[in-house]
Design a protein around this motif. Structure first.
Motif, PDB file in Angstrom:
ATOM      1  N   GLU A 162       9.028  16.275  -5.170  1.00 40.13           N
ATOM      2  CA  GLU A 162       9.557  15.505  -6.302  1.00 40.13           C
ATOM      3  C   GLU A 162       8.944  14.103  -6.287  1.00 40.13           C
ATOM      4  OE1 GLU A 162      11.699  12.829  -6.387  1.00 40.13           O
ATOM      5  OE2 GLU A 162      12.182  12.620  -4.259  1.00 40.13           O
ATOM      6  N   PHE A 262       1.397  -0.975  -8.233  1.00 39.11           N
ATOM      7  CA  PHE A 262       1.907  -1.093  -6.857  1.00 39.11           C
ATOM      8  C   PHE A 262       1.142  -2.126  -6.046  1.00 39.11           C
ATOM      9  CE2 PHE A 262       5.460   1.694  -5.922  1.00 39.11           C
ATOM     10  CZ  PHE A 262       5.631   2.191  -7.197  1.00 39.11           C
ATOM     11  N   LYS A 333      15.694  -2.368  -5.438  1.00 40.97           N
ATOM     12  CA  LYS A 333      14.899  -2.637  -6.644  1.00 40.97           C
ATOM     13  C   LYS A 333      15.878  -2.659  -7.819  1.00 40.97           C
ATOM     14  CE  LYS A 333      13.552   2.000  -8.095  1.00 40.97           C
ATOM     15  NZ  LYS A 333      12.459   2.873  -8.463  1.00 40.97           N
ATOM     16  N   ARG A 423      10.145 -12.008  -5.841  1.00 46.18           N
ATOM     17  CA  ARG A 423       9.586 -10.986  -6.741  1.00 46.18           C
ATOM     18  C   ARG A 423       8.717 -11.583  -7.849  1.00 46.18           C
ATOM     19  NH1 ARG A 423       9.763  -6.525  -3.732  1.00 46.18           N
ATOM     20  NH2 ARG A 423      11.745  -6.362  -2.707  1.00 46.18           N
TER      21      ARG A 423
END
Ligand code: UGA
Length: 443
Positions: A162, A262, A333, A423
């Motif tokens: 998955e 990423f 996240k 972030r």
């Protein structure tokens, strides 16, 4: 087997993957029967409730319950008339980092018993993340033992990893970019291909289940490697100053062989997948006498990355003892309440040790955070309460609610407008011209 048509689908395990897959297949018109050993999961599912936060899942569960295409039970015998079943049980980490196969084994045993009572061909598919060899060497023998049937004659096996992302999992299931299938024989592979073709995306049939199992680990390890790589470059860039790591990522991302995805530097990766999977493949390699140098390094960088936030904080405000610090974001996240391996845990634990007074705010993860964060901290019921009077603010999760804030909001409400953004959610030039704004990899 040539004529096998998939009408009813069984899902074993109503955790994250099982729940999404069950609701997804039911939305596509299949009758889906789910089993779970936990009474609570079964009850909640049948009542239209979801035991975790995931956008759109609850609404879609409501739809498939109403159309009577979804049902759940503790009793494996409901799988008796299914044509295919997906094993979606958890494979938690052992203390060593290896995966624990106890749920895989018990679910294979229970499925084997029902398989023994079936009068039609059945396909048993492993969807749980398992180390290479598990489907063929662990699941298959258990199915044969408890069913008294033979793989290739009465049933077949396959592995389809998955690739769902928390927070966007429903969309990932319904619009996959690809599906990987490793089956015990070509006909089973084709059957699965026809099933997954209805969802769209590319389909790759690989030579056997163990290759599919390896692809899952390769995928997550590669993505984790990209993150540790850019984090390491961000840390190096900070020592020089004047380099914007976002531009570095953009620059290399334009090379199609690399791609820009990423490559967002920050306070490290967390969640239930990357840390667990990278550790599992590392242990798998070590157990086979191979020292995986590169994989060790991915984990080493990530282990230290959250603490860079504290290093920057100290550079900004000096001694931390008695300082009032606001923490914005706790989950690993945005769009999830999942706190597993969240960088916030490590950062908060260290700040508590250093005698800091902490106020933390997260739109959905506070209840989960309370279970995992040991030290005494204050949980705020609003963003404003969290930052009010703070000496500095640490942004750990990039929730949309935080993105909308302006420099003036921080200036007006904090004691000292100092932001350490783990972030990089704000315009660096705008924020650094108005207040003390620090990020990982921009100095
Ligand atoms: C990950 C994979 O992305 C999925 O494809 C996979 O199916 C899933 O694991 C799984 O094995 O079940 P997920 O853990 O939900 O999905 O989360 P991601 O969105 O991949 O983020 C993982 C972590 O990496 C987060 O902590 C995130 O903040 C961090 N990250 C991600 C970065 O620090 N930088 C980036 O550029 C991207």
């Amino acid at each position: 087997m040539n004529n096998i048509k998939i009408g009813k689908i069984g899902i074993i395990g109503l955790g994250y993957v099982g729940f999404i897959s069950a609701v997804g297949f039911a939305l596509k018109g299949y009758k889906v029967k789910c089993v779970d050993i936990l009474e609570n999961n079964v009850k909640m599912a049948n009542n239209g409730e979801v035991p975790f936060f995931e956008p759109n899942l609850r609404e879609n569960l409501g739809k498939v319950l109403e159309s009577k295409r979804f049902s759940a039970s503790k009793d494996y015998t409901i799988l008796k008339d299914t044509d295919i079943s997906f094993i979606c049980v958890g494979t938690p980490s052992l203390k060593t980092g290896e995966i624990d196969l106890k749920y895989i084994k018990s679910s294979a045993e229970n499925l084997g018993k029902v398989l023994g009572t079936m009068d039609h061909f059945h396909v048993a598919v492993v969807k749980s993340t398992v180390v290479p060899g598990t489907t063929e060497e662990v699941v298959l023998p258990i199915l044969e033992k408890f069913s008294g049937k033979k793989c290739g004659v009465d049933f077949s096996i396959a592995m389809t990893p998955e690739f769902l992302k928390e927070g966007d999992a429903m969309n990932d299931f319904l619009n996959p970019d690809r599906t990987v299938i490793g089956a015990s024989d070509q006909r089973t592979a084709n059957l699965l291909k026809n099933l997954f073709m209805q969802l769209g995306g590319k389909i790759l049939i690989v030579r056997n289940p163990r290759t599919a199992e390896m692809i899952k680990y390769a995928n997550n390890t590669f993505l984790a490697m990209k993150i540790s790589f850019i984090n390491e470059l961000a840390n190096i860039s900070r020592t020089i100053g004047g380099i914007d790591i976002n531009e570095v990522a953009q620059g290399i991302g334009l090379d199609q062989r690399i791609s820009g995805k990423f490559l967002k530097a920050g306070c490290g990766f967390g969640g239930s997948c990357f840390p667990k999977d990278v550790k599992a493949i590392k242990e798998f390699a070590k157990n086979r006498g191979y020292n995986p140098i590169l994989i060790n390094a991915i984990l080493d960088v990530n282990e230290k990355q959250p603490l860079i936030m504290i290093k920057i904080l100290k550079e900004a405000i000096g001694n931390l003892k008695g300082k009032k610090i606001a923490i914005l974001g706790l989950s690993f996240k945005p769009n999830t309440s999942d706190m597993r391996e969240a960088p916030s845990i490590k950062i908060i634990d260290q700040l508590v040790k250093e005698g800091v007074i902490l106020n933390a705010y997260d739109p959905v993860a506070i209840d989960e955070a309370k279970k995992l964060i040991k030290g005494t901290i204050n949980y705020s019921n609003s963003l404003l309460n969290c930052i009010k009077g703070a000496d500095a603010c640490l942004i750990i999760t990039e929730w949309d609610e935080f993105r909308e804030l302006t420099p003036d909001f921080f200036i007006k409400n904090m004691k000292e407008p100092i932001i350490i953004d783990g972030r990089k959610i704000y315009d660096f030039n705008l924020f650094s011209s108005k207040l003390k704004y620090y990020t990982i990899g921009q100095k």
